[in-house]
Write an enzyme that holds these catalytic residues in place. Structure first.
Site, short mmCIF file in Angstrom:
data_model
loop_
_atom_site.label_atom_id
_atom_site.label_comp_id
_atom_site.label_asym_id
_atom_site.label_seq_id
_atom_site.Cartn_x
_atom_site.Cartn_y
_atom_site.Cartn_z
N GLY A 13 -32.42 99.29 85.84
CA GLY A 13 -31.30 99.25 84.91
C GLY A 13 -31.71 99.17 83.45
O GLY A 13 -30.92 98.76 82.61
N ARG A 64 -22.61 109.78 101.92
CA ARG A 64 -22.31 110.21 100.55
C ARG A 64 -20.81 110.23 100.28
O ARG A 64 -20.38 109.86 99.19
CB ARG A 64 -22.95 111.56 100.28
CG ARG A 64 -22.80 111.99 98.83
CD ARG A 64 -23.81 112.98 98.37
NE ARG A 64 -23.70 114.26 99.03
CZ ARG A 64 -24.31 115.37 98.62
NH1 ARG A 64 -25.08 115.34 97.56
NH2 ARG A 64 -24.17 116.49 99.27
N MET A 89 -30.19 107.43 91.59
CA MET A 89 -31.03 108.33 92.36
C MET A 89 -30.29 109.03 93.50
O MET A 89 -30.85 109.28 94.56
CB MET A 89 -32.24 107.55 92.90
CG MET A 89 -33.07 106.87 91.82
SD MET A 89 -33.62 107.99 90.50
CE MET A 89 -34.88 108.88 91.38
N ARG A 90 -29.06 109.37 93.25
CA ARG A 90 -28.26 110.11 94.22
C ARG A 90 -27.76 111.40 93.58
O ARG A 90 -27.42 111.42 92.39
CB ARG A 90 -27.04 109.31 94.68
CG ARG A 90 -27.36 108.01 95.36
CD ARG A 90 -27.75 108.24 96.79
NE ARG A 90 -28.02 106.96 97.46
CZ ARG A 90 -28.05 106.81 98.75
NH1 ARG A 90 -27.84 107.85 99.54
NH2 ARG A 90 -28.31 105.65 99.29
N LEU A 91 -27.69 112.44 94.36
CA LEU A 91 -27.14 113.72 93.90
C LEU A 91 -25.65 113.73 94.20
O LEU A 91 -25.24 113.53 95.34
CB LEU A 91 -27.85 114.87 94.62
CG LEU A 91 -27.51 116.28 94.17
CD1 LEU A 91 -27.92 116.49 92.72
CD2 LEU A 91 -28.25 117.29 95.06
N LEU A 92 -24.83 113.93 93.16
CA LEU A 92 -23.38 113.98 93.34
C LEU A 92 -22.98 115.36 93.86
O LEU A 92 -23.58 116.37 93.51
CB LEU A 92 -22.69 113.70 92.01
CG LEU A 92 -22.96 112.32 91.42
CD1 LEU A 92 -22.44 112.23 89.99
CD2 LEU A 92 -22.34 111.22 92.28
N HIS A 108 -33.16 112.33 82.23
CA HIS A 108 -34.28 112.69 83.11
C HIS A 108 -35.59 112.56 82.32
O HIS A 108 -35.66 112.99 81.16
CB HIS A 108 -34.12 114.13 83.62
CG HIS A 108 -35.18 114.51 84.58
ND1 HIS A 108 -35.25 113.99 85.85
CD2 HIS A 108 -36.25 115.33 84.45
CE1 HIS A 108 -36.31 114.49 86.46
NE2 HIS A 108 -36.94 115.31 85.64
N ASP A 144 -30.69 117.66 88.39
CA ASP A 144 -31.32 117.68 87.07
C ASP A 144 -31.09 119.01 86.38
O ASP A 144 -32.02 119.68 85.91
CB ASP A 144 -32.81 117.33 87.18
CG ASP A 144 -33.00 115.91 87.67
OD1 ASP A 144 -32.18 115.04 87.32
OD2 ASP A 144 -33.97 115.65 88.40
N GLU A 173 -36.52 107.20 76.12
CA GLU A 173 -35.24 107.20 76.85
C GLU A 173 -34.27 106.18 76.25
O GLU A 173 -33.09 106.49 76.06
CB GLU A 173 -35.46 106.82 78.33
CG GLU A 173 -36.06 107.89 79.18
CD GLU A 173 -36.25 107.44 80.62
OE1 GLU A 173 -36.20 108.31 81.50
OE2 GLU A 173 -36.44 106.23 80.87
#
Length: 189
Positions: A13, A64, A89-92, A108, A144, A173
């Site tokens: 975080g 998901r 770390m999840r792909l929507l 990223h 990404d 970042e």
């Protein structure tokens, strides 16, 4: 007008923490209405609670669809304007992203389109290339990918180790995400 955001994290975080700290330091007209995670033990949830931000654990363990349904419920109940992915770390799914086109941001640790995926820093390091960096972009239905809002280069120095290079990436970042978020809020307001 206050911009209301939700933040999703999966781990430490630190990007979420940097955004929250920038909002406070600049007295920005941005309110973080929740921090949610797919990982019940994510340090980011503890950091959010320490700052008085409501938190939620997303039920991705049930799949998901269940995880995204929980994010959607938070979005609608809290009335957020933007969803900020900060080490999530999840792909929507394309369906979820399509409902919220232009309202989901991600960061990223590489200069996209190079080195997408969960190991951007390690993949860059192994490549031997001299320069990588950080990308902030709008989320689309690919990993990404999506319109780039900001990028900043970070050079590999001869004395760098992967650990020192990663620390340099994270420092960038923590500045770039907030600046890109602020700029984007101005654009859409």
């Amino acid at each position: 007008m206050t911009c209301k955001i939700g933040i999703l994290v999966s781990g430490r975080g630190t990007n979420m923490e940097a955004i929250v700290d920038h909002i406070a330091a600049e007295k920005a007209d941005v309110q973080v209405l929740f921090v949610a995670s797919d990982n019940a033990s994510a340090a980011g949830l503890r950091l959010a609670r320490q700052r008085g931000i409501p938190t939620a654990v997303l039920p991705y363990k049930d799949g998901r669809a269940a995880g995204e349904a929980a994010v959607e419920k938070l979005w609608q109940e809290r009335g957020i304007d933007l969803l900020v992915l900060a080490g999530f770390m999840r792909l929507l799914t394309g369906e979820f992203v399509g409902r919220h086109e232009g309202r989901i941001l991600n960061i990223h640790p590489a200069l996209l389109p190079k080195f997408p995926g969960a190991h951007g820093i390690e993949d860059f390091w192994k490549s031997g290339e001299p320069v990588s960096g950080v990308t902030v972009h709008l989320v689309d239905d690919k990993m990404d990918h999506g319109p780039i809002l900001a990028q900043r280069e970070v050079a590999r120095e001869s004395e760098d180790t992967i650990e020192t290079f990663e620390a340099k990436i994270h420092a960038v970042e923590h500045q770039l995400y907030w600046q890109a978020l602020k700029d984007y809020i101005k654009r859409i307001s």
